[in-house]
Design an enzyme around this catalytic site. Structure first.
Site, PDB file in Angstrom:
ATOM      1  N   ASP A  74      26.514  29.960  36.465  1.00 21.53           N
ATOM      2  CA  ASP A  74      27.938  30.111  36.760  1.00 21.53           C
ATOM      3  C   ASP A  74      28.273  29.245  37.975  1.00 21.53           C
ATOM      4  O   ASP A  74      27.499  29.196  38.932  1.00 21.53           O
ATOM      5  CB  ASP A  74      28.254  31.575  37.048  1.00 21.53           C
ATOM      6  CG  ASP A  74      29.741  31.860  37.086  1.00 21.53           C
ATOM      7  OD1 ASP A  74      30.417  31.367  38.025  1.00 21.53           O
ATOM      8  OD2 ASP A  74      30.236  32.564  36.195  1.00 21.53           O
ATOM      9  N   ILE A  75      29.411  28.558  37.940  1.00 23.42           N
ATOM     10  CA  ILE A  75      29.777  27.686  39.063  1.00 23.42           C
ATOM     11  C   ILE A  75      30.300  28.471  40.269  1.00 23.42           C
ATOM     12  O   ILE A  75      30.437  27.921  41.348  1.00 23.42           O
ATOM     13  CB  ILE A  75      30.804  26.597  38.654  1.00 23.42           C
ATOM     14  CG1 ILE A  75      32.100  27.222  38.179  1.00 23.42           C
ATOM     15  CG2 ILE A  75      30.201  25.661  37.618  1.00 23.42           C
ATOM     16  CD1 ILE A  75      33.230  26.218  38.000  1.00 23.42           C
ATOM     17  N   ASN A 101      33.729  40.423  29.386  1.00 25.86           N
ATOM     18  CA  ASN A 101      35.118  40.859  29.523  1.00 25.86           C
ATOM     19  C   ASN A 101      35.881  40.535  28.247  1.00 25.86           C
ATOM     20  O   ASN A 101      35.592  39.545  27.571  1.00 25.86           O
ATOM     21  CB  ASN A 101      35.774  40.141  30.707  1.00 25.86           C
ATOM     22  CG  ASN A 101      35.131  40.498  32.023  1.00 25.86           C
ATOM     23  OD1 ASN A 101      34.851  41.659  32.284  1.00 25.86           O
ATOM     24  ND2 ASN A 101      34.878  39.506  32.848  1.00 25.86           N
ATOM     25  N   HIS A 106      31.658  35.088  26.388  1.00 25.11           N
ATOM     26  CA  HIS A 106      30.565  34.771  27.295  1.00 25.11           C
ATOM     27  C   HIS A 106      30.041  36.054  27.916  1.00 25.11           C
ATOM     28  O   HIS A 106      30.797  36.975  28.198  1.00 25.11           O
ATOM     29  CB  HIS A 106      30.982  33.776  28.385  1.00 25.11           C
ATOM     30  CG  HIS A 106      32.193  34.140  29.170  1.00 25.11           C
ATOM     31  ND1 HIS A 106      33.472  34.106  28.653  1.00 25.11           N
ATOM     32  CD2 HIS A 106      32.307  34.544  30.448  1.00 25.11           C
ATOM     33  CE1 HIS A 106      34.340  34.467  29.586  1.00 25.11           C
ATOM     34  NE2 HIS A 106      33.662  34.744  30.693  1.00 25.11           N
ATOM     35  N   HIS A 113      27.884  37.475  31.085  1.00 25.39           N
ATOM     36  CA  HIS A 113      27.362  37.230  32.418  1.00 25.39           C
ATOM     37  C   HIS A 113      26.053  38.003  32.556  1.00 25.39           C
ATOM     38  O   HIS A 113      25.993  39.172  32.169  1.00 25.39           O
ATOM     39  CB  HIS A 113      28.318  37.755  33.492  1.00 25.39           C
ATOM     40  CG  HIS A 113      29.662  37.136  33.501  1.00 25.39           C
ATOM     41  ND1 HIS A 113      30.017  36.153  34.411  1.00 25.39           N
ATOM     42  CD2 HIS A 113      30.759  37.360  32.734  1.00 25.39           C
ATOM     43  CE1 HIS A 113      31.277  35.803  34.198  1.00 25.39           C
ATOM     44  NE2 HIS A 113      31.750  36.524  33.188  1.00 25.39           N
ATOM     45  N   GLU A 168      38.710  35.365  31.915  1.00 27.05           N
ATOM     46  CA  GLU A 168      39.327  34.129  32.398  1.00 27.05           C
ATOM     47  C   GLU A 168      39.230  32.980  31.412  1.00 27.05           C
ATOM     48  O   GLU A 168      40.090  32.099  31.405  1.00 27.05           O
ATOM     49  CB  GLU A 168      38.694  33.722  33.730  1.00 27.05           C
ATOM     50  CG  GLU A 168      38.990  34.705  34.846  1.00 27.05           C
ATOM     51  CD  GLU A 168      38.340  34.321  36.162  1.00 27.05           C
ATOM     52  OE1 GLU A 168      37.652  33.285  36.237  1.00 27.05           O
ATOM     53  OE2 GLU A 168      38.535  35.073  37.126  1.00 27.05           O
ATOM     54  N   VAL A 169      38.182  32.942  30.596  1.00 25.49           N
ATOM     55  CA  VAL A 169      37.997  31.857  29.628  1.00 25.49           C
ATOM     56  C   VAL A 169      38.007  32.477  28.235  1.00 25.49           C
ATOM     57  O   VAL A 169      37.226  33.385  27.954  1.00 25.49           O
ATOM     58  CB  VAL A 169      36.674  31.104  29.872  1.00 25.49           C
ATOM     59  CG1 VAL A 169      36.486  30.000  28.843  1.00 25.49           C
ATOM     60  CG2 VAL A 169      36.636  30.533  31.291  1.00 25.49           C
TER      61      VAL A 169
END
Length: 122
Positions: free
Chosen positions: A33-34, A91, A104, A106, A99-100
């Site tokens: 993750d960035i 999420n 995905h 995490h 958010e995206v």
């Protein structure tokens, strides 16, 4: 809602945006993750246009679903996170702060993560 193929994860899958990859197979891509929220924070995304867990489990082929979740487990073991523990989180939608718009998961590890959610007050 139609899948937005301009989202950042779709672009990473196409190789348009670099990512610090830790694992890849025919079902999934895992990368750092960035904006890490723990000492170890890896994202795992399926290879396909799936917006959420609901979309993925309703529409993806069984082999992709199984392969994706095997990849999540593989990455957690590869991180060494199975020794002291880790958290996985996906999420879905605005209330969960997705958010995206690409599924995905995490994987958080590397320190005590505390309680899952703040207790509700009466």
């Amino acid at each position: 809602m139609a899948y937005d193929d301009t989202n950042i994860f779709a672009r990473i899958l196409r190789g348009e945006i670099p990512a610090k990859t830790v694992y890849e197979d025919e079902h999934a891509l895992a990368f750092h993750d960035i904006n890490p929220q723990a000492p170890q924070h890896i994202l795992v995304i399926p290879k396909g246009p799936y917006q959420s867990m609901d979309d993925f489990t309703a529409h993806a082929p069984d082999a992709l679903i199984a392969g994706f979740f095997k990849a999540v487990g593989h990455v957690a073991r590869q991180m060494g996170a199975t020794e002291t523990g880790y958290r996985i989180l996906a999420n879905h939608g605005a209330d969960a702060h997705q958010e995206v718009p690409h599924l995905h998961i995490h994987i958080f590890a590397g320190r005590p993560l505390g309680p899952m959610l703040t207790p509700m007050k009466d």
